[in-house]
Design a protein around this motif. Structure first.
Motif, PDB file in Angstrom:
ATOM      1  N   GLU A 143      18.743 108.078  48.465  1.00 49.31           N
ATOM      2  CA  GLU A 143      19.077 108.445  49.809  1.00 49.31           C
ATOM      3  C   GLU A 143      20.687 108.174  50.429  1.00 49.31           C
ATOM      4  N   GLU A 311      15.416 118.985  45.107  1.00 50.01           N
ATOM      5  CA  GLU A 311      16.375 118.975  46.559  1.00 50.01           C
ATOM      6  C   GLU A 311      15.299 118.995  47.314  1.00 50.01           C
ATOM      7  N   GLU A 312      15.829 118.473  48.635  1.00 49.45           N
ATOM      8  CA  GLU A 312      14.610 118.187  49.806  1.00 49.45           C
ATOM      9  C   GLU A 312      14.419 119.710  50.469  1.00 49.45           C
ATOM     10  N   ARG A 335      12.975 113.444  47.090  1.00 44.61           N
ATOM     11  CA  ARG A 335      13.547 114.572  47.700  1.00 44.61           C
ATOM     12  C   ARG A 335      14.890 114.113  48.148  1.00 44.61           C
TER      13      ARG A 335
END
Length: 730
Positions: A143, A311-312, A335
């Protein structure tokens, strides 16, 4: 070029040449043996063992330590004082590193858990506990990696006129460019794979980028799932002109109607799977090793998944389908903000924007091999016969030293034989070409090709066959061991008899990585070293099991015990009031026997400095255990790759260089070589390099007792200083 210092003389204590038979890794202080050709290695007494073993948390977890290493790589990408395109490259390196970590280390933990193997690591963690902590740590880093790219590097690139944009940001002319590209080049290679009763869920290859597509039949209203693989034959980012780029998956996603005519495209989401890609090859039948490895390579791409990146913005129903069909757990799903797979940033970092890169650096020929008032290259054999040459790549040119050594040997009519190990090399290797030329000229050429070099197996199989067809004797090393040592030997017929010339290095015979990796290498005509290397080559190609050497330490027989014995010699020196001290430079320090010996040295008051690029399981600065141990890590434009073992030795320093890291695999399951630098200025030069690396003013990360790394406030960049010293010597 190594910094120069006044070189003290060196001598080798008798204990360092001790050898032992193969054994398990469970003994905390090395492997005792019943028979020795010289004095046996030091074995600590019960009191010494107890003094260390009472610290039951003395080992940091190696897997978590690796995550900390990749975090340091990410911190380079965050460092705004570095050139911008180099920061983009560090983002790509981080992504590639993490992929391999999942393919090998996470996959290995999952395999042990599935097999019910619940053995605690040296850190005290069970496999499941390790896996949980690794997932937490890696998810945080992934992230953070995405944030650095989207929130820091992308805006900074835009400020410099380099833009990575999404489809919605393209102007009409750019969309026309993409439409033409899709029609003429991309569309012909795409293969949509539908999922329905007649089409099972397709196999998703590891590390491929994919589009999960949902389409609907306009008349029946029936929805269908399909997968479209983003082809790897095209660049990751599509150039639009004026240094603007769009991710390839955006171009494909915008033209999905061409792939599904007559259907309504409802959704498209990118995803990526990481699989277990470590190999397990049975070596019971050495004759069939090549075929067994080729079979296993075919099986590699079908390894079980260990990570799913999405992908988030992905639709929950599509994600549920992927999780179900791929057989991953919710913990294994990451994600992330798009775009995924930032390994492709290497292409952005390669843009011809020298103002956003490190200043151009060109290696120079080592001064002892440099041409003198002549366009003709120096005779390497003449130079090495007169004095040993200690090479320091990439500051010293690989092409005009090691490569020239092999090429001149291939062309020299006085050379009778060349023997060479190859672990990794480049696709257009001049080393390979020179060996083929030598064989075709009638010279005896022996090549030890390690076909099990991870992720280079296919390339090495190809080189092995090419060398065999040229008439080289090709051997795949010893059953059960990887041949990781870096050796080259030339046998030459000279007026005073046969002479052996050898090169022993810390890095691969790869001209490309030699420009990026920091490594050391010794070119020498020393008779004792030559005899040792000749014996070792006979071990690798024949059936002998000579395990004693005069000037080498060779794993799996004597590296661990030789180093442990030398550590205890430093303890004895300190206790007797004589000069003592230990300095080690390595990629990784994990081996418990080595670490425990270093703890004993610290408990005795010996100063211990460690320079570790990657993993360090030693816990420094613990009261009563490691108060005199200091651990540093240096990362930069070159990958610090050399291994150095330096001992003060009562004022007559000993310096060893070689291929071995302090890990179980290197000390027990690989053929590794350390060579003691012969007496002379090269010992002092290595000492000068370590002095600079450990200077308080040199920028480095420093490890604390809790296992956390902190960047110091130094003002000297080690690699930049070495480049500066090289330029002064031109």
């Amino acid at each position: 070029m190594l910094p120069s210092t006044t070189p003290p003389s060196t001598r080798l204590p008798s204990t360092v040449g001790a050898s032992v038979e193969d054994g398990p890794t469970a003994e905390p202080f090395g492997h005792p043996s019943d028979t020795f050709d010289v004095e046996p290695p030091y074995v600590p007494d019960a009191a010494e063992i107890a003094a260390v073993e009472k610290f039951d948390d003395r080992f940091l977890d190696r897997e978590l330590s690796w995550l900390r290493f990749n975090q340091r790589v990410l911190e380079l990408a965050e460092n705004t004082s570095l050139p911008l395109l180099e920061r983009a490259r560090f983002l790509a390196i981080f992504a590639s590193n993490l992929d391999e970590f999942f393919m090998v280390r996470i996959a290995g933990l999952k395999r042990r858990i599935a097999a019910g193997v619940a053995v605690r690591a040296a850190s005290g963690l069970l496999p499941r506990e390790q896996l949980e902590q690794l997932w937490t740590g890696s998810r945080e880093l992934m992230e953070r990696h995405a944030r650095v790219f989207n929130e820091q590097v992308i805006p900074d690139l835009r400020d410099q006129g380099i833009e990575i944009v999404r489809w919605s940001e393209l102007d009409r002319e750019e969309q026309k460019i993409c439409k033409k590209l899709f029609k003429e080049r991309i569309f012909p290679v795409l293969t949509p794979l539908a999922v329905d009763p007649a089409h099972p869920f397709p196999y998703i290859s590891g590390l491929s980028l994919n589009l999960a597509v949902v389409v609907r039949h306009p008349k029946t209203g029936t929805e269908h799932f399909a997968r479209v693989k983003v082809p790897q034959t095209f660049g990751r980012f599509v150039p639009l002109g004026n240094q603007r780029f769009v991710p390839l998956e955006d171009v494909i996603g915008e033209h999905l109607k061409k792939l599904f005519p007559g259907m309504e495209v409802l959704q498209a989401h990118t995803f990526r799977v990481t699989r277990n890609e470590d190999l397990e090859v049975e070596e019971d039948d050495a004759e069939n090793l090549l075929k067994a490895l080729e079979k296993e390579l075919l099986r590699r791409k079908f390894g079980p998944p260990v990570r799913l990146e999405v992908e988030e913005s992905i639709d929950p129903k599509v994600l549920d389908l992927l999780v179900s069909e791929l057989g991953v757990s919710s913990e294994e799903v990451s994600r992330l903000p798009g775009p995924l797979d930032l390994r492709g940033l290497h292409s952005i970092a390669d843009l011809p924007r020298e103002d956003l890169k490190y200043p151009t650096f060109v290696p120079t020929t080592h001064f002892q091999l440099a041409e003198v008032e002549s366009a003709k290259p120096v005779d390497v054999f003449d130079s090495v016969r007169r004095h040993d040459v200690l090479l320091h790549h990439p500051y010293d040119s690989f092409a005009t030293s090691v490569q020239r050594f092999v090429e001149q040997a291939a062309a020299d009519p006085h050379v009778l034989a060349i023997k060479q190990t190859l672990y990794r090399t480049s696709g257009d290797s001049p080393i390979i070409d020179a060996l083929i030329d030598a064989a075709e000229a009638g010279k005896q050429v022996l090549v030890i090709v390690e076909i099990k070099a991870r992720f280079d197996e296919q390339a090495n199989i190809r080189w092995a066959r090419k060398l065999e067809h040229a008439g080289c004797h090709v051997v795949y090393g010893l059953v059960g061991l990887k041949t990781h040592c870096k050796l080259s030997m030339v046998v030459r017929d000279e007026p005073d008899g046969i002479r052996r010339y050898t090169h022993i290095g810390t890095g691969n015979y790869n001209p490309k990585t030699a420009r990026l990796y920091e490594d050391l290498g010794l070119l020498t005509a020393d008779t004792a070293v030559g005899e040792d290397v000749a014996h070792l080559f006979n071990n690798l190609s024949g059936i002998s099991r000579n395990t004693t050497y005069d000037g080498l330490l060779v794993a799996p027989d004597s590296v661990r015990d030789g180093l442990v014995s030398q550590i205890h010699a430093e303890i004895a020196n300190h206790q007797a009031g004589r000069p003592s001290g230990i300095r080690i430079k390595a990629n990784s320090i994990v081996d418990e026997a080595i670490i425990d010996a270093l703890y004993l040295a610290s408990q005795a008051g010996v100063s211990v400095d460690l320079l570790v690029r990657g993993i360090c399981a030693l816990r420094p600065g613990v009261p009563g255990l490691s108060e005199t141990i200091h651990v540093r890590s240096i990362l930069g434009r070159f990958l610090e790759h050399s291994r150095v073992f330096w001992f003060v030795n009562d004022g007559d320093p000993l310096a060893w260089i070689g291929s071995a890291d302090m890990m179980h695999r290197n000390l027990d399951r690989r053929v590794e070589v350390l060579v003691r630098l012969p007496e002379g200025p090269n010992v002092g030069a290595v000492g000068g390099l370590l002095d600079l690396a450990f200077s308080p003013g040199t920028i480095a990360w420093e490890l604390d007792s809790a296992g956390e790394w902190h960047l110091n406030e130094g003002d000297v960049h080690l690699q930049e200083r070495l480049i500066e010293l090289q330029r002064r010597r031109r």
